[in-house]
Design a protein around this motif. Structure first.
Motif, PDB file in Angstrom:
ATOM      1  N   SER A   1       3.818  -2.437   1.759  1.00 50.17           N
ATOM      2  CA  SER A   1       4.860  -3.228   1.112  1.00 50.17           C
ATOM      3  C   SER A   1       4.196  -4.207   0.169  1.00 50.17           C
ATOM      4  O   SER A   1       3.023  -4.545   0.336  1.00 50.17           O
ATOM      5  CB  SER A   1       5.703  -3.966   2.162  1.00 50.17           C
ATOM      6  OG  SER A   1       4.901  -4.821   2.944  1.00 50.17           O
TER       7      SER A   1
ATOM      8  N   ASP B   1      11.063  -3.012   0.127  1.00 47.69           N
ATOM      9  CA  ASP B   1      10.254  -2.052  -0.634  1.00 47.69           C
ATOM     10  C   ASP B   1       9.080  -1.545   0.193  1.00 47.69           C
ATOM     11  O   ASP B   1       7.968  -1.412  -0.291  1.00 47.69           O
ATOM     12  CB  ASP B   1       9.762  -2.693  -1.924  1.00 47.69           C
ATOM     13  CG  ASP B   1       9.319  -1.635  -2.944  1.00 47.69           C
ATOM     14  OD1 ASP B   1       9.603  -0.445  -2.720  1.00 47.69           O
ATOM     15  OD2 ASP B   1       8.696  -2.006  -3.951  1.00 47.69           O
TER      16      ASP B   1
ATOM     17  N   ARG C   1       4.772   0.726  -8.936  1.00 44.85           N
ATOM     18  CA  ARG C   1       5.056  -0.705  -8.805  1.00 44.85           C
ATOM     19  C   ARG C   1       4.008  -1.505  -9.563  1.00 44.85           C
ATOM     20  O   ARG C   1       3.179  -2.194  -8.968  1.00 44.85           O
ATOM     21  CB  ARG C   1       5.069  -1.097  -7.323  1.00 44.85           C
ATOM     22  CG  ARG C   1       6.151  -0.377  -6.525  1.00 44.85           C
ATOM     23  CD  ARG C   1       5.882  -0.448  -5.036  1.00 44.85           C
ATOM     24  NE  ARG C   1       6.877   0.277  -4.271  1.00 44.85           N
ATOM     25  CZ  ARG C   1       6.847   1.606  -4.067  1.00 44.85           C
ATOM     26  NH1 ARG C   1       5.857   2.317  -4.590  1.00 44.85           N
ATOM     27  NH2 ARG C   1       7.790   2.199  -3.375  1.00 44.85           N
TER      28      ARG C   1
ATOM     29  N   TYR D   1       1.850   4.725  -5.056  1.00 44.63           N
ATOM     30  CA  TYR D   1       2.509   3.475  -4.684  1.00 44.63           C
ATOM     31  C   TYR D   1       2.222   2.391  -5.725  1.00 44.63           C
ATOM     32  O   TYR D   1       3.120   1.641  -6.127  1.00 44.63           O
ATOM     33  CB  TYR D   1       2.033   3.016  -3.309  1.00 44.63           C
ATOM     34  CG  TYR D   1       2.797   1.838  -2.767  1.00 44.63           C
ATOM     35  CD1 TYR D   1       3.977   2.015  -2.053  1.00 44.63           C
ATOM     36  CD2 TYR D   1       2.360   0.543  -2.997  1.00 44.63           C
ATOM     37  CE1 TYR D   1       4.700   0.935  -1.577  1.00 44.63           C
ATOM     38  CE2 TYR D   1       3.077  -0.547  -2.530  1.00 44.63           C
ATOM     39  CZ  TYR D   1       4.239  -0.348  -1.811  1.00 44.63           C
ATOM     40  OH  TYR D   1       4.957  -1.420  -1.357  1.00 44.63           O
TER      41      TYR D   1
END
Length: 692
Positions: free
Chosen positions: A554, A563, A506, A502
């Motif tokens: 998120s 997202d 990002r 994750y």
């Protein structure tokens, strides 16, 4: 006699007191005019409470100035209800069942200054609802069902000082042209955009816009309110600190709570030096810059509840500042640490300086006379990776101020007048790095922590799974098709979440909002946590055994649902004998039982051997004895033979010794044969006990 006469007069006048009061008060207001089920405490005030009547009370005295009719179940009003009440200044009709207000309904009340219509069921404010109320100063319409207000409904209310409209269903607002208005409360409506065209209130002192779904704060609107002292913009959708507040001066009360704006910066508070009350709760704050203590010198009340504080050394100044300035921390029990684990869940205000794990402040002094290097406690936000900490240097400045907690200097090297650069790298405040990290000063004079495998962070405070032995730097290998978040290593009350992918996918995020809820129990309320982006793994604790949890991640600061990636995590069933603890108990029990059983077996074998040996010795002893008397006529064995004419010598008192007698662990004799009236064999070998 005089005393008895006075007592007699008191007894006589006591029953007449109500009648005398009626004669004294004008028009007999107290005793005869007050309507039924009401109380008239003074000629100018009347209270009717819980009358359970759908209409107004009849016969209100014309001298009444304050009329309290709250919670009377009144459903409708007529103009006739207020006839003759030209002197009325305060009318409280709150907590009734009014659904509409007719045009000109309050027109007879020409002196009215305060009107409270809160907590009714009013849905619309018409154009001439408040017609003729030119002296009205306070109008309370909050907690109704108002959806629309006519654009001209407030025209003519030029003397209005307070207007409360919070808790309605407004989606638009008529232009409020009120030159004397001081307080405006619009909270909990739907008013995402407000500008100068909506509020023409130049003297406004208090503006409350909490929960109206603002996405930005109009800079021109705030700039036009030169007299603004109180501003509430809590519970909105402001994603950054409003730039309008950076140019505002004179604010005394400010609430920013519950906005997704992220951490505060020093420059955000530079023009707010007059603040006395500040609410920055629920902003996902992990820390506060220490400059706050200088920027807010007049602060008296502070609320920072429901923030995931990282109680590391960079926040050690905070409790000390609160105590030194006598600042009241509101919602103290809801202001707790989230990290590190040693401080998790502790009340922030109650921590001492030593609880923050600060490295000892050290002054490094070389033998050079005029050069002094000072290493203060660094002030920075929570880092995501290990990086250098800037170190301030002071040279030839005897007036420079050091840290608030100066500590003794580290002695300089006595061998030389200047430091070798290689040796200088190792002069570092003790205990700066955690979890076995090595602290050093580089060639630029900056402090660095070299973290062992499995840790990271400024002070090596983050724990990670150990890397392979052959790797110098921890490398996380994530399969291409792996989910963004996953769970493993579940116990009965915790689950370890894997957030590597994750975070890797990002790199732009500054933090993670973690939301989880129990799908197996009756309580499915979501619980939110805020994590730094430097947490590739996080263990959820305090879970229910044998349950399924929905876990979502998120980006911190993003709107809800944007997202967001979710997964399911399962906790293990609770077992009395299962799990690592039970295995540990079994091993411990086995370790204790095996030696005990072995000792018991050894003692049993020794007892058997002793018994056999005693039996054989007894049998052999009996083989050498020739008794000529009854078994009851026994004499002490071992008595010296040499009896004359069969007569026994004079005996000493018998010694009662248990059978068999054992001394010093060895069998010196087995059976003591006592002979009372019999002769012993002169040929018997003498066995003299050791106590003879």
């Amino acid at each position: 006699m005089e005393r008895e006469r006075v007592c007699t007069m008191k007894v006589f006048l006591t029953p007449l007191m109500p009648f005398l009061l009626f004669l004294i008060l004008p028009d007999g207001t107290v005793s005869s005019v007050c309507p039924e089920e009401c109380t008239c405490s003074t000629p100018e005030s009347m209270l009717c409470f819980h009358r359970h009547s759908s209409t107004m009370p009849k016969g209100v005295p014309q001298s009444t100035k304050s009329l309290f009719l709250f919670a009377n179940d009144i459903e409708g009003l007529t103009v006739e209800d207020f006839d003759g009440l030209e002197n009325l200044e305060l009318l409280d009709l709150s907590q009734n069942k009014l659904t509409e207000l007719s045009d000109g309904i309050f027109e007879p009340l020409t002196s009215l200054k305060n009107l409270d219509l809160s907590s009714n069921q009013i849905t619309h404010i018409s154009e001439e609802c408040f017609k003729g109320m030119v002296l009205l100063e306070r109008l309370y319409l909050y907690s109704n069902l108002i959806k629309t207000i006519h654009p001209a409904a407030f025209n003519g209310l030029d003397h209005l000082l307070e207007l409360k409209l919070q808790g309605n269903q407004l989606t638009s607002l008529p232009t409020l042209s009120m030159p004397l208005l001081l307080l405006l409360d619009l909270r909990f409506n739907v008013l995402p955009t407000l500008g100068t065209a909506d509020l023409q209130t130049p003297n406004l002192e208090s503006l409350k816009l909490g929960g109206v779904r603002l996405t930005s704060l109009d800079k021109e609107l705030i700039g036009s309110l030169k007299n603004l002292h109180e501003l509430d913009i809590s519970g909105n959708k402001l994603e950054s600190f409003p730039s309008a507040l950076k140019e505002t001066k004179g604010l005394i009360h400010l609430s920013l709570a519950g906005n997704p704006m992220g951490p505060l910066k020093v420059q955000d508070l530079e023009n707010l030096g007059e603040l006395q009350e500040l609410d920055i709760s629920s902003l996902s704050l992990q820390g506060l810059p220490e400059e706050v203590s200088q920027l807010l010198p007049h602060l008296k009340k502070l609320t920072v509840a429901e923030n995931p504080f990282n109680c590391l050394c960079t926040l050690a100044w905070f409790p000390r500042w609160l105590r030194a300035q006598s600042i009241t921390l509101e919602r103290t029990e809801e202001t707790r640490c989230h990290f590190p684990p040693m401080n998790g869940g502790k009340v922030l205000e109650r921590l001492e300086y030593r609880d923050f794990g600060c490295p000892t402040t050290t002054t490094v002094t070389t033998s050079t006379v005029k050069t002094t290097t000072t290493l203060p406690i660094p002030i920075s936000t929570f880092p995501s990776t290990t990086r250098a900490i800037p170190v301030s240097r002071a040279s030839d400045d005897p007036t420079s101020e050091g840290d608030d907690f100066p500590l003794p200097p580290v002695p300089a090297s006595p061998s030389s007048s200047s430091m070798n650069p290689e040796e200088e790298q190792h002069f570092c405040p003790p205990h700066t790095c955690l979890n076995g990290g090595t602290c050093r000063l580089d060639q630029h004079g900056q402090v660095e922590c070299t973290c062992p495998h499995g840790t990271s962070g400024m002070y090596c405070e983050n724990h990670h799974p150990p890397s392979p032995p052959e790797a110098d730097i921890p490398v996380v290998t994530v399969p291409v098709d792996a989910p963004d978040i996953s769970s493993h290593q579940a116990t009965a009350t915790s689950v370890l979440l894997d957030l590597h992918r994750y975070i890797e996918m990002r790199p732009y995020i500054r933090g993670i909002r973690l939301t989880y809820r129990n799908l197996s129990g009756p309580d499915r309320r979501p619980i939110q946590l805020s994590l730094p982006a430097s947490f590739p793994e996080y263990r959820l604790r305090g879970l229910k055994p044998n349950s399924t949890y929905a876990v979502c991640a998120s980006p911190l600061g993003a709107p809800s649902g944007i997202d967001s990636v979710c997964t399911e995590a399962h906790t293990a069933a609770e077992s009395i004998r299962g799990g690592p603890n039970a295995q540990f108990d079994d091993q411990k029990l086995t370790t204790m039982l095996v030696p005990a059983i072995a000792i018991l077996l050894l003692l049993l074998l020794i007892a058997i051997a002793v018994g056999v040996f005693c039996y054989l010795r007894r049998k052999r002893a009996k083989g050498h004895l020739d008794l000529d008397c009854e078994p009851s006529q026994l004499e002490l064995d071992g008595v010296k033979a040499g009896l004359d004419n069969g007569a026994l010598p004079q005996k000493q008192p018998q010694l009662m010794i248990p059978e068999p007698a054992v001394q010093n662990g060895n069998l010196e004799y087995e059976v003591l044969l006592l002979q009372d009236h019999c002769t012993s064999n002169n040929n018997m070998t003498s066995h003299k006990p050791s106590y003879f």
